[in-house]
Scaffold this active site. Structure first.
Site, PDB file in Angstrom:
ATOM      1  CB  SER A 157      -0.958   0.012   1.202  1.00 32.51           C
ATOM      2  OG  SER A 157      -0.234  -0.031   2.406  1.00 32.51           O
ATOM      3  CE  LYS A 166      -3.250   1.382   4.834  1.00 35.12           C
ATOM      4  NZ  LYS A 166      -3.125   0.860   3.464  1.00 35.12           N
TER       5      LYS A 166
END
Length: 814
Positions: free
Chosen positions: A697, A740
């Site tokens: 990611s 996140k």
């Protein structure tokens, strides 16, 4: 050691090496001589004056000692009588004459012969010597009373003291000494020092004899007690038989028979129990196996085969309990309430249709096995307790972390000493009902080795289609686990085997937002810690501003454990001040935090202070929740090397390679020369190098930092990004969006770039978190660069990927 040499002339005698049976002067003993050198020396001595020298070997294990293997100090003995043995050995009665020192050896073969000098002892006779002689004499008598065996001749010589010197040598003969200790006494020329050593040796022997006698007495008492109990038991049995009653063993068998009937076991289990009971009845009570059978029957009797806690499920009451115990977790609570509703409907349907299930029938509607997955400290275990409370059932928890033995789950075979059922059956017995809420904690930390794979043993227990007949190695009969409400917990899913994971319904526990932590602390944690530290809630408090500062500046985690520890620290400090009468009431404010829990641990803002070339901000997921990740790239003259540092995993290293390949394939678009990579080295570093980092990611963040470093265009400091990149520049979907986004909110990031496919994941995030963020959804790397880089006016027209309209960048898309 200094010796006093007598005035007599030196003499030559045959010399005999003895292993450890030295005869002291003035003492006599019977010795057996079997070695050829020894018998030759005896025969030679008999031809002369019947005198020989006895010298001890330094190592008693040597069969053929040399001159260097013998001590220098020995004893001249007189051979009083000899008897020839059946195998040629000589039994000799020898008496010590005098102590000597060997001057030289005159012969080695066929026997030893040596020239010797007499050694005189230093004689002193005073009150101290007489006291030691008396003490040793009394101790020898005491040792005899404790069981020490002493030859009658030696005993009479010791009791009839003629002189202290004679006494000391006679005592040395009866003490239990090592070879080197005997030699030390022989070499000692001072009578006083020898008596001092003998006092120490006789006292040591008395202590050993006392310990031996105590052990013997205890053993004898146990034996006598056992014999007495056996006698009384047999006598009682005879009396009962005479009176027409049943004996003790028969009464025990009858009690087991009644207990088995009352246990309401399934038919197959009852047959097994009675079979084992029959074996016990035919077995002697002293047979060791009888205790194993009794233990086995006790387990079969005590396990709940039919006992259930039937509680009418009240959805409204269950929801109230869940809300009382936990703040937030809305979707998780909804899933649990749905599960409870299904249980209620199923029970109502069975009552209406009067369904009856025979023993061993499979459930028509097997229950779901829930798996709570999330970072530490988010309330997975405590939620299991709340479920049990809302259902009115018992709660059982076993920790699977570190278990490597399959027998921990399935139990040990009864052939093993100390065998027990596995943890499943032990938990059921602990609960006392067959339908508890059973939590298997830390299922992701199961291990496996040569003793088996515990996760494979769990497959049967956690499979709703087959756990109605769970097999435990110890019980040797099937047990129905289908009524058990199983809940498993884990921090990550990666380490759970696929076959086991397939049997679980996974419920993800996201990390808490700052607002959720504030409400949890205010409603639960502060109250809990005040009670734990015996404080009074009406006298102790924490202001809202102080609490929010503790959350922001003293703890940074997905759960609330560190937050709770900080609150506990404050309570301990206040408790001490109250005990010392420094305060009676206290409301902790912002200004008190430094004194109570120290300086700030974390900064209020984690992003860079200004837009920087070669540094991008990525968003990462960890087991402890979300965090931001700085990607640093440096370009230097070189030969086309790519250096990667920061404890990166294989997947993250591949992302770096993919990012570089994407840039090289678009060299003209970025205004770079065709062979630019052959002239430079690129170094990619992720700070906090001791922390392992992996996953795809960070792909777009790595690419952005590389492009920035190569083109010298700064990266916007308040832009965070997450997404996987392909060689063609496509941005792919990733996971952990909630964690996140919370990390971005906490770090005061303004714009979040993420893949378009992840837009759906924002539904689970609280609106107040989303409110302060500008989200941009992309599907190609070109879009990321246009948003994340700060293009100077002079470069904007020379780069094909530069944006044409600045205003669009600042607004973003929400």
């Amino acid at each position: 050691m200094a010796f006093v040499v007598g005035a007599s002339n030196q003499s030559i005698y045959p010399l005999i090496a003895v292993r450890d049976g030295i005869v002291f002067p003035y003492a006599e003993n019977v010795l057996v001589f079997g070695r050829q050198k020894s018998t030759d020396a005896i025969n030679e001595a008999l031809k002369r004056e019947k005198k020989a020298v006895l010298v001890m070997q330094k190592n008693s294990n040597l069969d053929d000692p040399k001159i260097t293997d013998l001590y220098d100090i020995g004893v001249v003995v007189s051979i009083e009588k000899t008897v020839l043995g059946e195998k040629g050995e000589i039994n000799a009665l020898v008496k010590g004459v005098e102590k000597i020192r060997i001057v030289e050896y005159t012969k080695e073969h066929p026997y030893f012969e040596a020239k010797v000098e007499k050694i005189e002892d230093e004689l002193i006779d005073n009150e101290e010597i007489q006291a030691m002689v008396k003490h040793i004499s009394l101790q020898v008598k005491k040792a005899i009373n404790f069981g020490k065996t002493v030859d009658f001749v030696f005993l009479m010589n010791i009791l009839n003291v003629t002189s202290p010197l004679n006494f000391s040598y006679q005592v040395a003969m009866v003490l239990d000494l090592k070879s080197d200790e005997k030699q030390r006494l022989l070499e000692e020329i001072s009578l006083k020092k020898r008596l001092v050593d003998e006092v120490e040796y006789v006292n040591r022997e008395i202590k050993i004899l006392e310990i031996e006698q105590n052990i013997s007495n205890k053993t004898q008492q146990k034996f006598e007690k056992g014999m007495r109990e056996t006698f009384l038991r047999e006598k009682m049995k005879t009396i009962e038989e005479e009176l027409g009653g049943k004996g003790g063993e028969d009464r025990e068998i009858e009690e087991y028979h009644d207990k088995i009937k009352k246990a309401k076991m399934p038919k197959t289990v009852e047959v097994k129990a009675f079979k084992e009971l029959k074996r016990l009845s035919q077995m002697s009570q002293f047979n060791p196996e009888s205790s194993y059978i009794r233990t086995y029957l006790d387990w079969l009797i005590e396990i709940p085969w039919t006992s259930k806690l039937d509680h009418d499920v009240n959805i409204a009451q269950a929801e109230k309990i869940l809300n009382e115990d936990h703040y937030g977790l809305k979707k998780i609570k909804e899933r649990i309430l749905e599960y409870l509703a299904v249980i209620k409907l199923r029970k109502s349907k069975e009552e209406e249709e009067n369904l009856t299930k025979k023993d061993g029938d499979k459930k028509e509607h097997p229950p779901t096995i829930l798996c709570f997955v999330g970072p530490p400290g988010v309330g997975k275990t405590s939620l299991g307790k709340s479920i049990a409370r809302s259902l009115g059932r018992k709660f059982v928890k076993i920790s699977l972390g570190g278990i490597r033995d399959e027998a921990e789950i399935r139990g040990h075979r009864r052939t093993y000493v100390g065998a027990l059922p596995g943890r499943m059956i032990q938990g059921i017995k602990q609960a006392g009902t067959k339908n508890p809420v059973f939590m298997l904690d830390e299922i992701d930390k199961l291990g496996h080795d040569y003793r088996g794979d515990p996760s494979a043993a769990l497959l049967e227990a956690l499979d709703p289609e087959q756990n109605h007949s769970f097999s435990d190695h110890y019980l040797e009969v099937s047990y129905d686990l289908s009524d058990v409400f199983f809940i498993t917990t884990a921090n990550i899913l990666d380490t759970i085997p696929e076959a086991l994971l397939d049997r679980l319904e996974v419920i993800h526990f996201p990390g808490y937002t700052e607002d959720e932590k504030f409400n949890i602390a205010k409603g639960y944690l502060i109250k809990k810690q005040i009670e734990a530290h015996s404080l009074e809630s009406n006298k102790i408090g924490v202001t809202d501003s102080a609490l929010r500062t503790i959350i922001r500046r003293y703890s940074r985690e997905a759960g609330v454990r560190e937050l709770e520890r900080q609150i506990a620290t404050i309570c301990r400090k206040l408790a001490r001040q109250i005990v010392e009468n420094k305060i009676k009431y206290k409301t902790v404010g912002l200004g008190d935090l430094h004194k109570l829990i120290g300086p700030y641990k974390y900064s209020s803002s984690m992003i860079e202070e200004k837009d920087t070339v070669g540094i991008s901000t990525g968003l990462a997921w960890t087991q402890a929740g979300g965090d931001i990740l700085f990607i640093e790239v440096a370009v230097m003259p070189g030969k086309g090397h790519l250096n990667l540092t920061g404890h990166l995993g294989e997947v993250m290293k591949e992302s770096c390679q993919a990012a570089l390949s994407y840039i090289r394939s678009r060299w003209s678009m970025f205004g770079l020369s065709k062979d630019f990579f052959n002239k430079v080295d690129i170094h990619v570093h992720v700070p906090e190098g001791a922390v392992p980092k992996d996953g795809p990611s960070a792909g777009i963040a790595i690419t952005t930092a590389m492009v920035s470093a190569l083109t010298k265009i700064p990266v916007k400091r308040d832009v965070g990004m997450t997404g996987e990149i392909t060689l063609r520049g496509r941005v792919l979907e990733i996971g952990g969006i909630k964690e996140k986004v919370i990390a971005a909110h906490r770090a005061e990031i303004k714009t979040v770039i993420m893949p378009k496919e992840n837009k759906k994941d924002l539904d689970d995030i609280p609106s107040y978190v989303l409110k302060g963020l500008n989200f941009v959804y992309v599907d190609h790397m070109d879009e990321v660069l246009k948003i994340s880089l700060v293009f100077p006016e002079k470069k904007k027209h020379h780069l094909s990927f530069a944006p044409k309209n600045y205003a669009v960048l600042d607004e973003g898309t929400n």
